[in-house]
Scaffold this active site. Structure first.
Site, PDB file in Angstrom:
ATOM      1  N   THR A   1     -11.731  44.050  57.157  1.00  0.00           N
ATOM      2  CA  THR A   1     -10.304  44.328  57.366  1.00  0.00           C
ATOM      3  C   THR A   1      -9.612  44.564  56.026  1.00  0.00           C
ATOM      4  OG1 THR A   1     -10.312  42.941  59.327  1.00  0.00           O
ATOM      5  CG2 THR A   1      -8.159  43.377  58.332  1.00  0.00           C
TER       6      THR A   1
ATOM      7  N   GLU B   1      -8.154  30.619  59.624  1.00  0.00           N
ATOM      8  CA  GLU B   1      -8.377  31.996  60.083  1.00  0.00           C
ATOM      9  C   GLU B   1      -8.316  32.046  61.616  1.00  0.00           C
ATOM     10  OE1 GLU B   1     -11.887  33.825  58.445  1.00  0.00           O
ATOM     11  OE2 GLU B   1     -11.755  35.525  59.822  1.00  0.00           O
TER      12      GLU B   1
ATOM     13  N   GLY C   1     -13.629  36.802  63.784  1.00  0.00           N
ATOM     14  CA  GLY C   1     -13.313  35.439  63.309  1.00  0.00           C
ATOM     15  C   GLY C   1     -14.115  34.377  64.044  1.00  0.00           C
TER      16      GLY C   1
HETATM   17  C1  LIG Z   1     -11.730  44.779  63.907  1.00  0.00           C
HETATM   18  C2  LIG Z   1     -12.645  43.826  63.202  1.00  0.00           C
HETATM   19  C3  LIG Z   1     -12.259  43.279  61.989  1.00  0.00           C
HETATM   20  C4  LIG Z   1     -13.118  42.414  61.297  1.00  0.00           C
HETATM   21  N1  LIG Z   1     -12.755  41.937  60.062  1.00  0.00           N
HETATM   22  C5  LIG Z   1     -13.654  41.249  59.325  1.00  0.00           C
HETATM   23  C6  LIG Z   1     -13.389  40.897  57.964  1.00  0.00           C
HETATM   24  O1  LIG Z   1     -12.292  41.164  57.435  1.00  0.00           O
HETATM   25  N2  LIG Z   1     -14.347  40.259  57.250  1.00  0.00           N
HETATM   26  C7  LIG Z   1     -15.551  39.932  57.793  1.00  0.00           C
HETATM   27  O2  LIG Z   1     -16.368  39.357  57.093  1.00  0.00           O
HETATM   28  N3  LIG Z   1     -15.837  40.233  59.086  1.00  0.00           N
HETATM   29  C8  LIG Z   1     -14.935  40.903  59.847  1.00  0.00           C
HETATM   30  N4  LIG Z   1     -15.225  41.251  61.154  1.00  0.00           N
HETATM   31  C9  LIG Z   1     -16.514  40.869  61.694  1.00  0.00           C
HETATM   32  C10 LIG Z   1     -16.428  39.852  62.832  1.00  0.00           C
HETATM   33  O3  LIG Z   1     -16.046  38.589  62.366  1.00  0.00           O
HETATM   34  C11 LIG Z   1     -17.778  39.871  63.553  1.00  0.00           C
HETATM   35  O4  LIG Z   1     -17.833  41.107  64.255  1.00  0.00           O
HETATM   36  C12 LIG Z   1     -17.928  38.713  64.517  1.00  0.00           C
HETATM   37  O5  LIG Z   1     -18.072  37.505  63.815  1.00  0.00           O
HETATM   38  C13 LIG Z   1     -19.158  38.900  65.434  1.00  0.00           C
HETATM   39  O6  LIG Z   1     -20.293  39.218  64.684  1.00  0.00           O
HETATM   40  P1  LIG Z   1     -21.201  40.492  65.101  1.00  0.00           P
HETATM   41  O7  LIG Z   1     -20.303  41.646  65.252  1.00  0.00           O
HETATM   42  O8  LIG Z   1     -22.304  40.607  64.117  1.00  0.00           O
HETATM   43  O9  LIG Z   1     -21.770  40.114  66.526  1.00  0.00           O
HETATM   44  P2  LIG Z   1     -23.099  39.318  66.831  1.00  0.00           P
HETATM   45  O10 LIG Z   1     -23.179  38.109  65.962  1.00  0.00           O
HETATM   46  O11 LIG Z   1     -24.245  40.271  66.806  1.00  0.00           O
HETATM   47  O12 LIG Z   1     -22.836  38.851  68.333  1.00  0.00           O
HETATM   48  C14 LIG Z   1     -23.109  39.666  69.464  1.00  0.00           C
HETATM   49  C15 LIG Z   1     -22.881  38.839  70.720  1.00  0.00           C
HETATM   50  O13 LIG Z   1     -23.768  37.736  70.707  1.00  0.00           O
HETATM   51  C16 LIG Z   1     -23.052  36.528  70.886  1.00  0.00           C
HETATM   52  N5  LIG Z   1     -23.708  35.458  70.137  1.00  0.00           N
HETATM   53  C17 LIG Z   1     -24.061  35.465  68.832  1.00  0.00           C
HETATM   54  N6  LIG Z   1     -24.614  34.300  68.499  1.00  0.00           N
HETATM   55  C18 LIG Z   1     -24.618  33.544  69.624  1.00  0.00           C
HETATM   56  C19 LIG Z   1     -25.065  32.222  69.926  1.00  0.00           C
HETATM   57  N7  LIG Z   1     -25.609  31.429  68.994  1.00  0.00           N
HETATM   58  N8  LIG Z   1     -24.928  31.769  71.207  1.00  0.00           N
HETATM   59  C20 LIG Z   1     -24.363  32.555  72.156  1.00  0.00           C
HETATM   60  N9  LIG Z   1     -23.909  33.803  71.934  1.00  0.00           N
HETATM   61  C21 LIG Z   1     -24.046  34.288  70.680  1.00  0.00           C
HETATM   62  C22 LIG Z   1     -21.674  36.808  70.343  1.00  0.00           C
HETATM   63  O14 LIG Z   1     -20.720  35.920  70.884  1.00  0.00           O
HETATM   64  C23 LIG Z   1     -21.462  38.241  70.825  1.00  0.00           C
HETATM   65  O15 LIG Z   1     -21.019  38.219  72.145  1.00  0.00           O
HETATM   66  C24 LIG Z   1     -14.360  42.078  61.881  1.00  0.00           C
HETATM   67  C25 LIG Z   1     -14.730  42.604  63.109  1.00  0.00           C
HETATM   68  C26 LIG Z   1     -13.898  43.476  63.769  1.00  0.00           C
HETATM   69  C27 LIG Z   1     -14.351  44.053  65.085  1.00  0.00           C
END
Ligand SMILES: Cc1cc2nc3c(=O)[nH]c(=O)nc-3n(C[C@H](O)[C@H](O)[C@H](O)COP(=O)(O)OP(=O)(O)OC[C@H]3O[C@@H](n4cnc5c(N)ncnc54)[C@H](O)[C@@H]3O)c2cc1C
Length: 382
Positions: free
Chosen positions: A159, A245, A366
């Site tokens: 972001t 956060e 988050g």
């Molecule tokens: C618009 C936007 C802004 C963002 N801004 C920032 C930022 O400024 N800085 C930053 O660092 N990140 C940022 N992010 C990243 C965001 O925090 C991550 O997308 C989020 O933490 C999920 O990680 P992932 O996308 O890798 O999904 P994944 O970790 O791959 O998860 C995929 C699915 O699996 C589920 N899952 C994962 N692990 C488990 C578990 N142990 N048990 C059950 N279910 C599970 C999740 O809930 C989800 O439904 C942003 C994301 C978006 C979309």
């Protein structure tokens, strides 16, 4: 219900924020949404008004009051006006606390004036293409070479990443095979550092006036003097700030839910169906009554959690409960509000459609709802 959370100072700040956003941000909502970002000049103007540095000590040009309620008020007013804030919420709630808590005197003098004035917007880069929920899976490396670290890796979904002057990068400074949480450090990378590049401005479903970017680090040499806090302690720093956060995301969820309900009340009053106003149907009243009740419950929970934060008592599981409840409630509320708009609720020119698209991410970023449930379950010793 009466909200005891705010005091006169916050109400004064509310008036200032509202009149500024009304003039300087709200009129540009469509233009900035089309551009995919809020321009740097707008951040500078917000900084000039004292909106960005409330928590920064006065000797660095800030307001000297580290109080979650000031940015909370700012977000409430922005949502009422439909004014996009771009990277401001992350700058205020997420990154500034790291600088305030971890900067040395030399770093504070170097960075805090720009952070308070809006000259330097800030981002935090934790997520990578291969890891988001699992923070300990970070693979970007920072290898020590004399007085520098050499960074290599890629971050995504960052972001404010396009406009950021400073990016806190969570990187691996050492590897312990049996403890993935150890060996992570926070390194501040400045705009213009050779080898640091920004990839695409990502095209998103919602929150389209905020720049969200990929960042690349290719043999980026960063002085050791840019490390925030101690080497190897980033996991601890990151997890201890995630509560704030998550409350910020809950604020976003609650203020956007309020906006959705207000817009929908206006809409159902003026929409004529079957020879009368849409608001006369019991179904309309019930859907809005349910939404209002869920909103109130979410806001009370959030305000209570902010009191706990201010008292220094907010636990990680508390913040997780608040984020989970508020973001899930927002999802249900905006969905009902779209339904009450009928086909117009599916047209991009209607604000409810933007609110619906914007809402989807609060259950994901988050820490997703599933991760919130894991944290809460852990607090139950499960
Ligand atoms: C618009 C936007 C802004 C963002 N801004 C920032 C930022 O400024 N800085 C930053 O660092 N990140 C940022 N992010 C990243 C965001 O925090 C991550 O997308 C989020 O933490 C999920 O990680 P992932 O996308 O890798 O999904 P994944 O970790 O791959 O998860 C995929 C699915 O699996 C589920 N899952 C994962 N692990 C488990 C578990 N142990 N048990 C059950 N279910 C599970 C999740 O809930 C989800 O439904 C942003 C994301 C978006 C979309």
């Amino acid at each position: 219900m009466h909200r005891p959370l705010f005091e006169q100072d916050h109400e004064d700040f509310r008036s200032l924020a509202r009149s500024f956003l009304e003039k300087e941000f709200a009129p540009h909502a469509d233009e900035w949404t089309a551009a995919g970002l809020v321009p740097k000049e707008a951040y500078r103007r917000a900084g000039e008004q004292g909106l960005l540095g409330t928590a920064v000590p006065t000797e660095y040009g800030g307001g000297g009051v580290d109080d979650f309620r000031f940015p909370y008020v700012l977000m409430e007013e922005a949502a009422k006006l439909g004014a996009p804030l771009g990277g401001i919420p992350v700058h205020l709630f997420v990154t500034t606390p790291y600088y305030l808590r971890l900067c040395t005197a030399e770093q504070a003098a170097r960075w805090l004036p720009g952070i308070a004035s809006g000259e330097t917007m800030t981002s935090i880069a934790m997520s990578e293409p291969g890891t988001g929920s699992d923070l300990a899976g970070i693979r970007t490396t920072a290898v020590r070479d004399g007085d520098h670290y050499v960074l290599n890796g890629a971050k995504t979904f960052i972001t404010g990443g396009i406009n950021a002057g400073l990016v806190i990068v969570a990187a691996r400074t050492s590897t312990e095979a049996d403890n993935r949480r150890a060996g992570l450090s926070l390194i501040v990378v400045e705009d213009g550092t050779p080898g640091f590049s920004r990839g695409r401005k990502l095209e998103k479903l919602g929150v389209r006036a905020t720049d969200t970017a990929e960042l690349f680090f290719d043999d980026v040499r960063v002085p050791v003097a840019n490390r925030l806090g101690d080497e190897g302690r980033a996991f601890e720093y990151l997890t201890s700030n995630l509560g704030v956060e998550r409350l910020q995301i809950a604020v976003n969820a609650v203020v956007q839910a309020r906006a959705a309900i207000d817009r929908t009340i206006d809409y159902v009053r003026q929409r004529e169906v079957f020879g009368g106003s849409l608001s006369r149907f019991q179904n309309t009243k019930f859907m809005l009554a349910e939404s209002e009740t869920e909103f109130e419950a979410a806001q009370v929970l959030l305000d209570r959690a902010v009191e706990e934060l201010l008292a220094g008592r907010l636990e990680a599981a508390d913040a997780a409960k608040v984020k989970l409840f508020c973001s899930e409630a927002q999802g249900r509320i905006v969905d009902r509000c779209v339904q009450l708009h009928g086909g117009y609720g599916y047209m991009l020119e209607y604000e409810i459609t933007r609110l619906y698209a914007d809402a989807r991410v609060t259950r994901i970023y988050g820490g997703s709802s599933e991760i919130m449930k894991l944290i809460i379950a852990k607090s139950l010793a499960l």
